[in-house]
Design a protein around this motif. Structure first.
Motif, short mmCIF file in Angstrom:
data_model
loop_
_atom_site.label_atom_id
_atom_site.label_comp_id
_atom_site.label_asym_id
_atom_site.label_seq_id
_atom_site.Cartn_x
_atom_site.Cartn_y
_atom_site.Cartn_z
N LEU B 7 0.85 -1.21 0.00
CA LEU B 7 0.00 0.00 0.00
C LEU B 7 0.88 1.25 0.00
N LYS B 8 1.93 1.21 0.81
CA LYS B 8 2.81 2.38 0.89
C LYS B 8 3.52 2.61 -0.44
N GLU B 9 3.89 1.53 -1.06
CA GLU B 9 4.58 1.66 -2.34
C GLU B 9 3.63 2.24 -3.41
N LEU B 10 2.40 1.72 -3.41
CA LEU B 10 1.42 2.22 -4.38
C LEU B 10 1.10 3.70 -4.16
N SER B 11 1.18 4.12 -2.91
CA SER B 11 0.82 5.52 -2.60
C SER B 11 1.95 6.48 -2.95
N GLY B 12 3.09 5.94 -3.35
CA GLY B 12 4.28 6.78 -3.52
C GLY B 12 4.32 7.63 -4.77
N ALA B 13 3.44 7.35 -5.72
CA ALA B 13 3.50 8.11 -6.97
C ALA B 13 2.09 8.30 -7.54
N ALA B 45 -20.66 3.14 -12.84
CA ALA B 45 -20.53 3.10 -14.31
C ALA B 45 -19.37 2.22 -14.74
N GLY B 46 -18.71 1.57 -13.79
CA GLY B 46 -17.56 0.73 -14.15
C GLY B 46 -16.33 1.56 -14.51
N ILE B 47 -16.31 2.78 -14.04
CA ILE B 47 -15.17 3.68 -14.31
C ILE B 47 -14.38 3.86 -13.02
N LEU B 48 -13.06 3.90 -13.14
CA LEU B 48 -12.24 4.14 -11.94
C LEU B 48 -12.10 5.65 -11.74
N PRO B 49 -12.64 6.16 -10.63
CA PRO B 49 -12.43 7.59 -10.35
C PRO B 49 -11.06 7.78 -9.72
N TYR B 50 -10.39 8.81 -10.16
CA TYR B 50 -9.04 9.05 -9.66
C TYR B 50 -8.96 10.47 -9.13
N ARG B 51 -8.78 10.61 -7.83
CA ARG B 51 -8.73 11.96 -7.26
C ARG B 51 -7.37 12.59 -7.54
N ILE B 52 -7.41 13.67 -8.25
CA ILE B 52 -6.16 14.32 -8.69
C ILE B 52 -5.44 14.97 -7.51
N ARG B 53 -4.15 14.77 -7.49
CA ARG B 53 -3.30 15.44 -6.51
C ARG B 53 -1.92 15.57 -7.17
N ALA B 54 -0.93 15.98 -6.41
CA ALA B 54 0.35 16.30 -7.03
C ALA B 54 1.50 15.62 -6.32
N LYS B 55 1.28 14.40 -5.94
CA LYS B 55 2.31 13.62 -5.25
C LYS B 55 3.62 13.65 -6.04
N GLY B 56 4.67 14.00 -5.37
CA GLY B 56 6.00 13.95 -6.00
C GLY B 56 6.39 15.21 -6.75
N CYS B 57 5.51 16.18 -6.81
CA CYS B 57 5.85 17.40 -7.54
C CYS B 57 6.86 18.21 -6.74
N GLN B 58 8.02 18.43 -7.29
CA GLN B 58 9.08 19.13 -6.57
C GLN B 58 9.40 20.49 -7.18
N LEU B 198 -4.47 7.16 -1.25
CA LEU B 198 -4.44 6.07 -2.23
C LEU B 198 -5.84 5.49 -2.44
N ALA B 199 -6.61 5.46 -1.38
CA ALA B 199 -7.96 4.89 -1.48
C ALA B 199 -8.81 5.61 -2.52
N SER B 200 -8.48 6.85 -2.79
CA SER B 200 -9.27 7.61 -3.77
C SER B 200 -8.72 7.48 -5.18
N SER B 201 -7.79 6.52 -5.37
CA SER B 201 -7.20 6.42 -6.70
C SER B 201 -6.79 4.99 -7.07
N MET B 202 -7.51 4.04 -6.54
CA MET B 202 -7.26 2.67 -6.99
C MET B 202 -8.55 1.86 -6.93
N LEU B 237 -3.82 19.01 2.86
CA LEU B 237 -4.38 18.23 1.74
C LEU B 237 -3.81 16.82 1.86
N ASP B 238 -3.38 16.26 0.73
CA ASP B 238 -2.65 15.01 0.87
C ASP B 238 -1.26 15.36 1.40
N ASP B 239 -0.63 14.41 2.01
CA ASP B 239 0.65 14.71 2.63
C ASP B 239 1.73 14.82 1.56
N SER B 240 2.45 15.90 1.59
CA SER B 240 3.55 16.04 0.64
C SER B 240 4.85 16.23 1.42
#
Lengths: 427, 373
Positions: B7-13, B45-58, B198-202, B237-240
């Motif tokens: 889970l931690k690895e998936l949340s990394g990017a 609708a069988g669509i994966l919703p992906y909550r946009i964020r900016a993980k890793g933006c430096q 991560l829960a909002s994007s998988m 927001l999400d942790d950066s």
């Protein structure tokens, strides 16, 4: 209400001075004076004080038993006064410095005790901006004031109009409940009749500004805007606008101009006006012969509201006005809408350049300012000046700093020199 | 702790393996920008919703030419990643009138990046009957757009199923957070928030499977034993990287009030058999952001309850610079918490790690105050 008395006195002095030195400009202080006098009359009748957000149709308050004060109007009129130091109010505790100074000043005035807190509040959500909504919400909560939040949707279609009309009706019930007095709809009908007349004059005055050269002075737009914000729905505004229109018409008939210099370049001003530095528009005219022919803030929907029908019809008409309020619609809606508006104004008013001033606290403006600049330039083919300033706080960008930005724009982008120096024409 | 590590690895990017697998099956992914957008409609609708964020933006090299720097850096970083092509995997975009900056940021996004399906949600700013009805209509229009574009059919049954699945996800994330009540929580605050994001994007089922396993793995385990104070972060927001800075300074973040964190997962949707209405009412009535005026008291109550439940000793109110909503909300929230005797620190920050030294110093000073009682 210490501050109201002080501002009224200051505008009376301005009017007195104008009467002695420049009688033609005496009319400029009249709307502000009348506004504060009407507030005093309402307060003398012990009408409960209501703070109202500026894009809520004021005609409704004419039929309610309230003293309706718009703190933003107070702030705009206060910041326009020469020589006043507002830093003590602006440097309000707790808020970050980048928070909009218009709202900061309201909070600062309230915290200082110079501007008494109201008995109730009515304000709109996101019409135009987050800062307004959140600061009012914070005041209502912190000082435990009853408040109605008028929800305004994003679009301006029929569905949105019906939603806002319902919101306005709920707002009326809220105010009735707080004031203990029922709405007098006949007074609202009368107020709408006055508004319709004033809007008719506005349309004609704006049409006169489309003439080349523009017969009317740039600063007139700011004065007209302040008059509409403070007096809409009163006979005083209708009377003032009638006199303004007759005076303007007379100027045109005589082939004269109210602007002092030859018109060398026509500007559309697409953003906050320089409230704290109204003389800047005079400087533009005198220094470069640059006339602001149009301002987005005076681009009201001037269509008449049907005031003869039943209440629901009246509310529909007022809901349209709330949705269409200048700046509110520009802040609430999409960037594409703003681009379209700027291009329309540039075309209709035959502008040579567009000024896109971005008030430092204005987030919706700043987020899309670069896109607007690029697209307006592409679509209209005229240069656009985008610059950062603060509409209220002169400490952010001094009048001299603002002049420097325009010197650069006129001289580099438009190839102009100041009046009196050897110059290439702006056209 | 295999599942937890995964889970931690998936949340990394931003771009994670589970999204790739979803796409490989030919199924669409639609991005959305705010917690007021109901994921349930997409799942139905069988669509994966992906909550946009900016993980890793430096850095913000690209976006600085498009958006002024005196605007919210979360919005700017999201656009930066879009301009870099990191959101190329999205088949569409749903945005809303949540805050001025995010709304207009998407205008820039649409201007510069091909988005495919694009839909605007007009989300009311209140939760009375008229507003709920309005939002039901808005959700219905969103559903029509999704059905038309992606060939899906959204029935009430599918929507009810999606609500159940999303409620389960909320419950699982809440269980992760509940570990924060322990003396030595097995997860740090930054780790829990990362998983919540991560829960909002998988995909729901994969997230549920991994999280259930991770919860089992954590049973009986203890985490960090030595810390200076139990803290709660509010408004972030999400942790950066900021929770980590706080934790490195000696604080233990045990919970949060974040729209990516507890505020979105603490309560489930109550199902009454009218799924559209249930969703609209739930999203408008819960408070995840000060965009809803007049909700200051609710937010104070929420924070107060969390302080008690998690034995919080100090609250850090984080304001991403230029965020009008949290700037206004913090004023009253700080006063309320101070009146309750809860130590608070207001921390102005950018989205990406910036001014780290100053922040560390301020957090250390705050910890001394908290320790001093």
């Amino acid at each position: 209400m210490k501050i109201l008395t002080q501002v009224l006195e200051a505008y009376r002095n301005i009017a007195k001075e104008a009467a002695e030195k420049n009688p033609k400009r005496r009319y400029q202080a009249e709307p502000a004076i009348k506004y504060f006098e009407l507030l005093q009359e309402d307060m003398a009748q012990q009408k409960p004080v209501l703070w109202s957000w500026l894009c809520i149709p004021p005609e409704l308050y004419r039929g309610l038993h309230v003293t309706a004060i718009c703190p933003e109007v107070l702030v705009l009129l206060l910041s326009s006064l020469p020589g006043r130091d507002l830093s003590a109010y602006l440097d309000v505790e707790d808020l970050p410095p980048e928070f909009c100074t218009i709202n900061r000043l309201v909070l600062g005035l309230a915290q200082s005790g110079d501007f008494a807190l109201p008995d109730m509040m009515v304000y709109a959500t996101k019409n135009p901006c987050d800062a307004g909504a959140t600061s009012y919400s914070s005041v209502a909560y912190s000082y435990n004031r009853p408040a109605y939040f008028l929800d305004v949707p994003y679009a301006r279609d029929i569905r949105s109009m019906k939603y806002v009309a319902e919101e306005l009706l709920n707002m009326v019930s809220f105010v009735e409940g707080q004031s203990g007095r029922k709405m007098d709809w006949d007074k609202v009908r009368q107020a709408i009749a006055y508004s319709n007349q004033a809007m008719g004059y506005l349309r004609q005055l704006l049409d006169l500004r489309k003439m080349v050269p523009c017969p009317l002075a740039s600063r007139d737009l700011m004065v007209t805007r302040a008059a509409f914000l403070s007096l809409l729905g009163t006979p005083e505004l209708t009377d003032w606008m009638a006199r303004r229109y007759q005076s303007a018409l007379e100027t045109v008939r005589k082939g004269e101009r109210e602007a002092p210099q030859e018109e060398r370049v026509r500007l559309v001003w697409v953003g906050n006006p320089p409230n704290s530095n109204p003389g800047f528009l005079d400087w533009l005219e005198n220094e470069y012969g640059a006339v602001v022919v149009s301002m987005i803030q005076t681009e009201y929907n001037t269509d008449a509201i049907d005031n003869c029908g039943d209440v629901s019809r009246i509310l529909d008409g007022l809901a349209v006005k709330a949705l269409e309020f200048p700046m509110a619609r520009h802040g609430r809606m999409s960037t594409d809408y703003n681009i379209g508006e700027a291009v329309r104004l540039a075309k209709e008013y035959k502008a040579d350049a567009a000024i896109l001033p971005s008030h430092t606290g204005c987030k919706w403006n700043w987020t899309s300012a670069y896109m607007v600049r690029e697209k307006v330039q592409d679509a209209s083919g005229i240069p656009v000046l985008n610059f950062e300033f603060d509409s209220i706080d002169k400490r952010f960008l001094s009048p001299e700093g603002m002049q420097a930005k325009f010197h650069e724009f006129f001289q580099i982008r438009l190839g102009m020199k100041p009046v009196g120096q050897p110059a290439t024409s702006g056209r | 702790m295999k599942a937890l590590e995964e889970l931690k690895e998936l949340s990394g990017a931003v771009h994670n393996r589970s999204v790739e697998q979803w796409k490989a099956q030919g199924k669409p992914v639609v991005g959305y920008i705010c917690s007021y957008t109901p994921a349930e409609v997409f799942h139905a609708a069988g669509i994966l919703p992906y909550r946009i964020r900016a993980k890793g933006c430096q850095e913000t090299a690209l976006v600085d030419t498009v958006m002024a720097t005196n605007t919210c850096s979360f919005a700017r970083c999201c656009l930066e990643l879009a301009l870099k092509g990191e959101y190329r995997f999205l088949d569409g975009l749903v945005y809303a009138n949540t805050c001025d900056t995010l709304r207009r940021m998407i205008d820039n996004w649409r201007n510069k990046v091909a988005t495919g399906f694009c839909h605007f949600l007009s989300v009311p700013h209140k939760a009375d009957e008229g507003a709920v009805n309005w939002y039901v209509q808005e959700l219905s229009m969103l559903a029509e757009g999704l059905e038309r574009t992606f060939g899906a059919t959204i029935t009430d049954d599918k929507l009810n199923q999606a609500i159940r699945a999303c409620n389960e996800r909320r419950g699982l994330v809440r269980k992760l957070y509940e570990h924060g009540k322990k003396d030595n929580p097995p997860l740090s605050g930054s780790e829990t928030l990362a998983i919540s994001v991560l829960a909002s994007s998988m995909p729901l089922d994969e997230f549920a499977r991994l999280t259930r396993t991770a919860l089992n793995e954590m049973d009986g385990r203890n985490g960090r034993a030595s810390y200076r104070a139990r803290l709660m972060t509010v408004g972030n927001l999400d942790d950066s990287g900021y929770a980590q800075i706080i934790e490195e300074a000696g604080g233990l973040v045990v919970t949060d009030a974040s729209c990516f964190g507890t505020l979105s997962v603490w309560e489930p949707i109550v199902q009454t058999g009218q799924p559209w209405h249930d969703i609209a009412e739930f999203y408008l009535k819960r408070v995840t952001c000060p965009r809803m005026p007049g909700t200051e008291g609710q937010m104070t109550e929420y924070v107060k309850d969390m302080v008690t439940a998690f034995r919080v000793e100090g609250v850090i109110l984080e304001r991403v610079r230029y965020c009008n909503y949290w700037s206004g909300a913090t004023v009253s929230l700080q006063k309320d918490l101070q009146q309750l005797g809860i130590p608070t620190l207001v921390l102005d920050r950018e989205y990406f790690p910036s001014g780290v030294g100053q922040i560390r110093t301020r957090v250390q000073a705050f910890l001394e105050i908290v320790e001093g009682g």
